[in-house]
Every structure is written in C-alpha cells, then in structure tokens.
Motif scaffolding. Structure first.
Motif, PDB file in Angstrom:
ATOM      1  N   ASP A  83      -1.842   4.148  10.784  1.00 45.75           N
ATOM      2  CA  ASP A  83      -2.809   3.939   9.704  1.00 45.75           C
ATOM      3  C   ASP A  83      -3.348   5.295   9.239  1.00 45.75           C
ATOM      4  N   ASN A 103      -4.857   5.420   3.467  1.00 40.98           N
ATOM      5  CA  ASN A 103      -5.385   4.071   3.714  1.00 40.98           C
ATOM      6  C   ASN A 103      -6.115   4.034   5.056  1.00 40.98           C
ATOM      7  N   ASN A 119       1.459  -3.280   6.530  1.00 41.23           N
ATOM      8  CA  ASN A 119       1.479  -1.967   5.883  1.00 41.23           C
ATOM      9  C   ASN A 119       2.301  -0.989   6.712  1.00 41.23           C
ATOM     10  N   SER A 143       1.481  -4.377  15.296  1.00 45.99           N
ATOM     11  CA  SER A 143       2.495  -3.662  14.506  1.00 45.99           C
ATOM     12  C   SER A 143       3.768  -3.479  15.318  1.00 45.99           C
ATOM     13  N   ARG A 199       0.827  -1.199   0.000  1.00 47.28           N
ATOM     14  CA  ARG A 199       0.000   0.000   0.000  1.00 47.28           C
ATOM     15  C   ARG A 199       0.867   1.257   0.000  1.00 47.28           C
ATOM     16  N   ASN A 257      -7.996   1.817   6.446  1.00 42.44           N
ATOM     17  CA  ASN A 257      -7.771   0.572   7.178  1.00 42.44           C
ATOM     18  C   ASN A 257      -6.421  -0.014   6.808  1.00 42.44           C
ATOM     19  N   CYS A 258      -5.641  -0.335   7.811  1.00 44.49           N
ATOM     20  CA  CYS A 258      -4.303  -0.875   7.555  1.00 44.49           C
ATOM     21  C   CYS A 258      -4.074  -2.155   8.338  1.00 44.49           C
ATOM     22  N   LYS A 259      -3.114  -2.951   7.872  1.00 46.88           N
ATOM     23  CA  LYS A 259      -2.647  -4.134   8.585  1.00 46.88           C
ATOM     24  C   LYS A 259      -1.226  -3.858   9.086  1.00 46.88           C
ATOM     25  N   ASP A 309       0.903   7.090   7.616  1.00 44.49           N
ATOM     26  CA  ASP A 309       0.098   7.563   6.536  1.00 44.49           C
ATOM     27  C   ASP A 309      -0.774   8.739   7.002  1.00 44.49           C
ATOM     28  N   ALA A 325       1.508   5.184   0.539  1.00 40.00           N
ATOM     29  CA  ALA A 325       0.907   6.016   1.580  1.00 40.00           C
ATOM     30  C   ALA A 325       1.387   7.454   1.489  1.00 40.00           C
TER      31      ALA A 325
END
Lengths: 347, 347
Positions: free
Chosen positions: B236, B152, B159, B201, B130, B154-156, B148, B132
C-alpha cells in the motif's frame, strides 16, 4: 549480577550463543555470571568439540548451565508455545527472571513468543498497555531509537504515546540525553499527512507531550530520520518492522556493492589498500551488529531481544549491553517515572 | 514526440526544470520537443539570467513554452487545487496530455495533486481501480520496482493484486524481463505474517497469480528485497512511502559517513585518491538520482512523477527516461493486456 541467556534461540544456536558467552565473560565485571539456559547435553557436547572441555564451567566458573529439555521454534505460534512448552529455554528463562534468579534475560529466539512471554510471564509495568521492542539504528554521529520494531502489528494512538514516553525515559537514563527529540514516523511532515493512526497519534502526542515530559518534534520522514537530530521515532510494529528491514536490506546492499566496486579491477584493489581503514570505519558505522540487541520496553524486568541471525560477536556485544542495561537501572527508573505520571489526565 | 514538462513544480523550480530541459534537448531524438508549462515571463526572465537569451526558443527551437498563470503549491489540498487552479501548470499539463498535444507529462510538484489530476483529468485504464506510483530503487546488479510508493495511503487487497499485474506487464515490456518475480512486502515470509491487508492480499495473489500471468514469489522482507532476485514488491502507499524514505535516509547517511570516514585524517585523504573511481562507482549505484522518476501506472497516458527535490541533472535524466517510456509504448501495452484479462473471474 546474573545474565540469563537463552542458549537455544537464534539461527546460529547453540554455537554462536556459547561462543559469545565465552568471549563476553572476560569482558564483563568479575562479579557477573552468565547462565546458559538450554539442553545441558547439547551444550556440553558443543563445548567439548569447540573447546575440548567436558563442561562449560571448566572455561570459567562464572559460566553455568540451567538444564531445559524443550525449544521454541520459529514456526511455533507464540501464545501456544509459551503456554505449552513449559520446559523450553525461553519459558524457563522468563520464570528465572521473574523469580529474581537472574537480572536480565537475552534471547535470539521467536520474537512473537518473546513478547508474549515477556508480557504474560514477567508482566507489564503499571501504566503501559503494550510493551514494545526498541531497536537502535545508526544515525549521523549518533544513534536512532526505533520503537516499535515489530512486536505490536496493530497499535492505537495511546500505544504510540506510551512508546514516546518510554523512549524519552530510556534515552534520558541510559544515554544521558537531557531532552531527547522524539518524532512520529510518517510519510510527510504536515500534521494532516499519513493514515488514521498517524493523524490521531499526532494530535494525542501534540496535546499531551508537555505534561508527560516528551520533547515531541512532530512528524518525521525516513529521509530525515538519520540526520542525528532525532533521538527516537515512534510507530506501530508493522510499520516499524518494515522500516527496520528496509534499513537492514540497504545495509547489505551497501556492503556488497562497495566490496565489489573496490574489486572491479586490479587497479582498484591495489588502490583500495591505503583507504581500507577508512572504509572499515565506515562499514562499522553502518553495521547493525555494532548496535546490539533490541530492548522490550514496558515490562517489569529487563528483556533483550538479540538479532535472530546473531553470530558470536553479536552475542558477545549483546551480553555486555545487557549488563550495562542492568547497571543503569533502566527498568526501575521507568517504573518510577510511569508511577509519577499515572494520574495525569490526557486530553 | 512532445514531452510536457511542468516548469513550476518541485523544490528547485523553475531553474532546475529549465536547466534540465536545456541539457536534455541535445540528448533526446532530434524530433523530440520539450514543452515547458509555466509562467512565460518568469521562465524567460530566468533564461535571460542563466543563458543571456531573451527567449528559451533561442537556445533550441525544440524548447517551447506554454504559458500558464497559476502554480499548485505543496501545501495545497490535492482535489481542491486540481478543481480550482484551472490555469496551473499541472492542470494545463494534464489537459494537453489528454488532448493529445503531448505524449508524456512530467511533474515534480505536489504528489497528491499529481495523482488526483492523473486520475480525474487523464483517467484510469479500464480494469484498474487505483493507479499507483511505481518507483525504481537500486538492487544487487539490478533494480527493484516498488509499487505503490505513496499515492494510495489506504489500499484493499484487490488494489495490491492490480499493482502486481501492472508491474508484471511494465517490467516485461520496458525492461524485457520475461517472467518478473513479484513479491508482497511484509514483515515475515510465512503466509500468516503481517497485518490484515497483507494476509488477505497474500491469499488473493496466491489464488489468482497464475491466471493473471503474475510470477508471485510470496512475502518478501526488506532485508531480502535488494538481493536482485526480486523484480518488484507490491504494497500500500503508506507502507511503500515509509520504505522508500527509509532507503533514501540511509542513502544520505551512507554518503555522508563514507565521505567523512575518508576525510578522517590526512593519510586517509591521500589513501583514498587511488580508490576514488571505485567509490564513485559505488556512490552512483546507491544514488536514487540514477534511477530517475517514478511512473504513475494505471492511467491512460504516460505520467512521470519527478523527485520533489530534483536538480537539473535529475530533470535531464527524467526527461530522457520519459522519452524512452513513450518509445516503449508501455501504456498502450498495459491497456491491451488489461483488456485481455478483464473477464477473468477472480477467486
């Protein structure tokens, strides 16, 4: 009135707590007492060093100590601490509040433990699923209530709806704002903006605001939040805490940069003298300390969360604010109003 | 070098875009051209009114127009707009960039469409899931990269790890910071703090930072983010945008309050004159406009997101910044470095 003060909580405890209480006692009503909850020996030893007295009651007979032996630390897991540290200043404070041996409880200690304690030991108001921390921030010629400031990391739309209702009631009764403007903190103003929580909360708020007597003004972005036109913004505790600390961080940067800009050269130093009153006035507007503690809205008795890094000045201010909070009967009014809307069917 | 400028995007388009380009053209290298992408008739009509010339090329032969007939509006749904408005200034800008007919694309238009367009039309760098938006904020005697900023929602965790890696590479190559300190934006410094995303994260960053050459300094709270000790904070896009706009809102409040504090009475007004240079220096530090546009890190070619409310001054600055970005070969270096770590096994 008896104000219960956790003497052991906060980064500057117990000195700042003691000094704040000593200063405040002459500024509150002559019938108001401050009960310092903590280790008697530790407190009186500090009183000896700070004021040359053997016992805090020699300073004022309205300053008292309730002896406890334990302290909840910042590293403690909230639920474990509340359950096991039965003789901690925080747990004892909550129990005194619950038993009616005090009218309001102030603590600058572990926030998570404070929420857990408030919920488990004092109890929620009927109709409120999650009590939340409401902080007061500066705004243009006004103030901005931010709820939740950090007590509920994960929230559902129904929680945000209740936060909106609680802040409406609180602002009406405490700040005499007739029709407080409540916004949903979001990353855009359109109703489709944001994440799942904000989109669903927007709909729930929009559909139920009128019947719950909430003046919902829609999504609000941080860039417009401080205009003075918004009275409160509602959000989950994670986002609210991010927001709160961004404001705090920028406040620190502003103070430091302004000071150094003025000190840049001898001409600026001399030049700055005549405008110091104005700059000080400005610094005061921006200082979160002028806005005092945050309130746990949604519990059956008044609980005030003082800033973790509170100094004596902030404790003094927070004690006076807590007195005001009790005088305004803010909690009783909240209980009454939630009772009225309990049967309201939400859509 | 050819700088592609979306002439129709932004709250003050096309006037601010045109004026910014006219100002910048004398400050960039004599071999740099600015290609304004938008409706030729509209642009030249404004040029006529603003400068009394029939065509923008009469102002400088390095100012050119690429004619388009459509504009993506703020209300447009990003994917729909990018797919259907084929002759919009934004889509055409991306296509020119992709075809090598320009070296960098600047737009102040719809952010969502800009991200969608950058990803779909220009394409991601291999190894980045992704792309950013990386914004630059003020910090104490320094700057703070925020990634970011809002692309984005929604992030994981993966990312956020990539955001950390991208910002390290970017800061090393563009600001010559040897070992940039990268923090995870959170509501507490302990590793157990935050929501599911920040906790996961944190672990992923901690476990893989060394092999990816990231100087991960742990969780960072907003209150400490501007100290100048942190070079970038990763988060995120929802949280980042909340953070960014809180900073922006407080910045506006600071400006307004300081101005009014100084105007409070005639004595302050007179008093403030000698310290105006210092106050202006301070205001400049705090003004986000001094920090220019945000970069879309992670796409194959340089894309700069100018602030939606950019004025001519900010367009001028962003155009110069974009030139610098191309000169630094920031994107090429990112492609090379991600190529090197592509085979790294994450734990």
């Amino acid at each position: 009135m008896i104000i219960l003060l956790d003497a052991m909580g906060g980064d500057n405890a117990p000195d700042a707590n003691i000094k704040g209480a000593v200063q405040a006692i002459n500024e509150v009503k002559s019938t108001t007492e401050v009960l310092l909850i903590g280790n008697r020996d530790v407190i009186n030893q500090r009183v000896k060093e700070l004021y040359g007295k053997d016992d805090i009651s020699e300073i004022s007979d309205r300053l008292k100590i309730h002896h406890t032996t334990e302290t909840i630390e910042m590293e403690d897991t909230p639920t474990v601490a509340i359950k096991h540290k039965k003789d901690s200043s925080m747990v004892v404070g909550f129990n005194l509040l619950k038993e009616g041996k005090g009218d309001v409880f102030i603590s600058a200690g572990n926030s998570g433990a404070l929420l857990t304690g408030a919920t488990l030991l004092v109890g929620r108001i009927k109709g409120i699923d999650r009590p939340a921390l409401a902080g007061i921030l500066p705004a243009y010629k006004s103030r901005l209530l931010l709820i939740d400031c950090g007590s509920n990391t994960n929230c559902k739309p129904i929680n945000l709806l209740q936060f909106a209702q609680m802040s409406s009631i609180y602002l009406r009764n405490t700040f005499n704002i007739e029709n407080p403007a409540i916004g949903l903190l979001n990353i855009g103003t359109e109703e489709t903006k944001g994440n799942e929580l904000t989109r669903e909360s927007y709909q729930l708020l929009k559909d139920n605001a009128e019947k719950l007597n909430i003046n919902f003004v829609g999504n609000v972005e941080g860039r417009d939040a401080f205009s003075g036109k918004i009275d409160a913004i509602v959000t989950d505790g994670f986002t609210g805490n991010i927001f709160l600390k961004a404001v705090e961080g920028i406040g620190k940067l502003v103070k430091r940069s302004l000071k150094e800009s003025l000190k840049k050269n001898i001409l600026s130093i001399l030049g700055s003298i005549p405008c110091l009153p104005a700059i000080n006035r400005f610094a005061k507007t921006m200082d979160y300390k002028s806005y005092g503690g945050a309130l746990f809205l949604g519990v059956k008795k008044p609980v005030v969360k003082a800033h973790g890094s509170s100094d004596e000045e902030l404790f003094r201010f927070t004690i006076k604010q807590a007195e005001q909070f009790v005088e305004n009967r803010a909690v009783e009014k909240m209980i009454e109003e939630f009772e009225k809307t309990r049967e309201t069917k939400l859509v």
